[in-house]
Design a protein around this motif. Structure first.
Motif, mmCIF file in Angstrom:
data_model
loop_
_atom_site.group_PDB
_atom_site.id
_atom_site.type_symbol
_atom_site.label_atom_id
_atom_site.label_comp_id
_atom_site.label_asym_id
_atom_site.label_seq_id
_atom_site.Cartn_x
_atom_site.Cartn_y
_atom_site.Cartn_z
ATOM 1 N N GLY A 122 7.011 11.365 0.992
ATOM 2 C CA GLY A 122 6.054 12.538 0.994
ATOM 3 C C GLY A 122 5.830 13.017 -0.305
ATOM 4 O O GLY A 122 5.138 13.954 -0.626
ATOM 5 N N GLU A 123 6.373 12.406 -1.287
ATOM 6 C CA GLU A 123 6.128 12.973 -2.674
ATOM 7 C C GLU A 123 5.730 11.659 -3.642
ATOM 8 O O GLU A 123 5.834 10.392 -3.245
ATOM 9 N N SER A 124 4.965 11.863 -4.789
ATOM 10 C CA SER A 124 4.410 10.978 -5.684
ATOM 11 C C SER A 124 5.590 10.662 -6.731
ATOM 12 O O SER A 124 6.041 11.254 -7.299
ATOM 13 N N PRO A 125 5.657 9.229 -6.873
ATOM 14 C CA PRO A 125 6.743 8.888 -7.935
ATOM 15 C C PRO A 125 6.170 9.213 -9.191
ATOM 16 O O PRO A 125 7.081 9.216 -10.087
ATOM 17 N N LEU A 126 4.925 9.405 -9.334
ATOM 18 C CA LEU A 126 4.319 9.717 -10.747
ATOM 19 C C LEU A 126 4.710 11.074 -10.944
ATOM 20 O O LEU A 126 4.568 11.484 -12.165
ATOM 21 N N THR A 127 5.222 11.775 -10.273
ATOM 22 C CA THR A 127 5.498 13.403 -10.371
ATOM 23 C C THR A 127 7.029 13.805 -10.221
ATOM 24 O O THR A 127 7.510 14.742 -10.089
ATOM 25 N N GLY A 128 7.781 12.641 -10.184
ATOM 26 C CA GLY A 128 9.145 12.773 -9.970
ATOM 27 C C GLY A 128 9.724 12.563 -8.758
ATOM 28 O O GLY A 128 10.933 13.031 -8.454
ATOM 29 N N GLY A 129 8.904 12.378 -7.829
ATOM 30 C CA GLY A 129 9.033 12.366 -6.562
ATOM 31 C C GLY A 129 10.237 11.207 -6.031
ATOM 32 O O GLY A 129 9.940 9.994 -6.568
ATOM 33 N N GLY A 130 10.723 11.301 -5.042
ATOM 34 C CA GLY A 130 11.923 10.255 -4.619
ATOM 35 C C GLY A 130 13.137 9.977 -5.526
ATOM 36 O O GLY A 130 13.240 10.685 -6.382
ATOM 37 N N THR A 131 13.755 9.117 -5.073
ATOM 38 C CA THR A 131 15.103 8.685 -5.668
ATOM 39 C C THR A 131 15.031 7.510 -6.561
ATOM 40 O O THR A 131 14.547 6.581 -6.126
ATOM 41 N N PRO A 132 15.378 7.317 -7.915
ATOM 42 C CA PRO A 132 15.377 6.361 -8.529
ATOM 43 C C PRO A 132 16.252 5.226 -7.994
ATOM 44 O O PRO A 132 17.211 5.558 -7.611
ATOM 45 N N VAL A 133 15.783 4.057 -8.057
ATOM 46 C CA VAL A 133 16.673 2.791 -7.617
ATOM 47 C C VAL A 133 16.713 1.826 -8.708
ATOM 48 O O VAL A 133 15.873 1.395 -9.237
ATOM 49 N N ARG A 134 17.984 1.810 -8.917
ATOM 50 C CA ARG A 134 18.384 0.808 -10.265
ATOM 51 C C ARG A 134 17.889 -0.577 -9.831
ATOM 52 O O ARG A 134 17.832 -1.074 -8.775
ATOM 53 N N THR A 135 17.120 -1.265 -10.568
ATOM 54 C CA THR A 135 16.689 -2.663 -10.496
ATOM 55 C C THR A 135 17.488 -3.705 -10.535
ATOM 56 O O THR A 135 18.116 -3.670 -11.667
ATOM 57 N N VAL A 136 17.487 -4.467 -9.868
ATOM 58 C CA VAL A 136 18.211 -5.582 -9.696
ATOM 59 C C VAL A 136 17.845 -6.458 -10.861
ATOM 60 O O VAL A 136 16.619 -6.736 -11.015
ATOM 61 N N PRO A 137 18.687 -7.007 -12.002
ATOM 62 C CA PRO A 137 18.486 -7.805 -12.882
ATOM 63 C C PRO A 137 17.801 -8.961 -12.316
ATOM 64 O O PRO A 137 17.907 -9.594 -11.583
#
Length: 389
Positions: free
Chosen positions: A318-333
């Protein structure tokens, strides 16, 4: 099949070749690399030399400039002008693995020669021009009991590994649509066989970057049953597709929308994955290719495959990631070295190839269907891929 379930089993598997008989259990496996262009110099040579248990023994290129480059970078490696020199080596001088990283048109004849000579083979993608040719190579490997694998390094991209973890954990729910973009802004043609319109060259982005995005979609969501595609030549003087879209329907009902382009002035998200519980959006390409181009090496330059936190994808609804919506997910290397580590383990222990020729053949089923769809303006049905013998 619920798309939040664990990743499907491979589309088909071949008979596992017997382990190599080496002079000692700890002797490094000697590798011959055919081709020292982009694929050979940026990917295969560095990754082979970074893999425990493998040693780059011989490099094949007829280009004097590339021969000089290879001697400067690998002074202990033998240089050969023709791949025929590899097949002629006998007994204690024979190689343990041949890697084919030469132009696409040479993949089938060189792989055929290597398998006929009883040499294990890794072939850069695409394995062949057609799925039929790919399955013929797979059958030849079966008959000769010889190892054959296809280099699909993007299975070890950081975003792909992260998405596989999210799918396995069920955090997205049932997947409805998978969007994948491999886009670049290269408005000027570079020339060379990759941009050639000659059919024998197997050029264009559909078979180049398209091989990656289609393979990833098939690994994540299983066999394809239907394809619609639009392929375009956007740049002045272009002979082969440089802006292509594929809509793939998988047997489990997931729809994959795949974009590959050299003419994208504003890049879209690398992944946008929409599920019944949440969505995952990730921008930016895996950093490993850039690192390899800049001369960085796995095992020497750490941490390998890591990316900064501001590039992590976001999970939410329901939110845009470009405006800070959602939860950051650490990227697997990212972990390109894992491919050749798996190859070495398979050769030592007689295990399965990390990417099989049958998997590559089904990817080619999709690419061939995309060509027909774009040419005729139709949706193309794909029969279920045949099982391995």
């Amino acid at each position: 099949m619920n798309a939040s379930a664990p990743v499907p089993a491979p589309l088909a598997t071949s008979t596992v070749p017997a382990p190599l008989a080496t002079s000692t259990a700890t002797a490094p496996l000697r590798v011959g690399l055919v081709g020292y262009g982009l694929a050979g110099s940026v990917f295969h040579a560095p990754l082979v030399t970074a893999t425990d248990g493998l040693v780059l023994d011989t490099l094949v290129t007829s280009d004097p400039g590339r021969q000089a480059q290879a001697r400067a970078e690998f002074p202990d490696v033998r240089i050969a002008a023709s791949a025929d020199e590899l097949w002629e080596r006998k007994d204690g001088d024979a190689l343990d693995l041949v890697v084919i990283a030469s132009p696409n048109r040479t993949h089938v004849p060189l792989a055929t020669a290597a398998l006929t000579a009883g040499l294990p083979v890794v072939v850069d993608k695409p394995l062949a021009a057609t799925a039929a040719e790919a399955r013929e190579l797979a059958a030849l490997a079966e008959r000769t009991g010889t190892f054959l694998s296809v280099f699909q390094n993007r299975r070890w991209d950081n975003d792909f590994l992260t998405l596989r973890r999210l799918l396995a954990g069920g955090e997205l729910g049932e997947i409805q649509r998978f969007e994948s973009r491999f886009e670049r802004w290269r408005p000027q043609l570079k020339g060379g066989w990759r941009e050639s319109g000659a059919p024998e060259e197997i050029g264009g982005l559909l078979y180049d970057l398209g091989s990656h995005v289609v393979d990833q979609a098939l690994v994540l969501f299983g066999p394809a049953v239907r394809v619609y595609a639009e392929t375009d030549l956007r740049r002045p003087g272009a002979e082969a597709d440089d802006d292509t879209f594929l809509a793939v329907t998988h047997a489990n009902g997931v729809r994959s929308h795949l974009y590959v382009s050299a003419t994208t002035a504003q890049l879209g998200p690398r992944f946008r994955v929409l599920g019944s519980r949440a969505g995952y959006v990730k921008y930016g390409l895996d950093p490993q290719e850039v690192a390899l181009r800049e001369g960085l090496r796995p095992g020497r330059d750490a941490p390998w495959g890591e990316e900064p936190e501001h590039l992590w994808g976001r999970l939410g609804s329901g939110e845009s990631p470009l405006t800070g919506g959602g939860t950051p997910v650490r990227t697997v290397p990212g972990d390109y070295p894992a491919y050749y580590a798996a190859v070495a383990a398979a050769l030592r222990g007689g295990g399965p190839a990390p990417v099989t020729a049958y998997e590559a053949a089904h990817c080619l089923d999709v690419l061939e269907a995309a060509r027909v769809s774009s040419r005729d303006g139709v949706v193309v049905e794909i029969p279920a891929p045949p099982a391995a013998p």
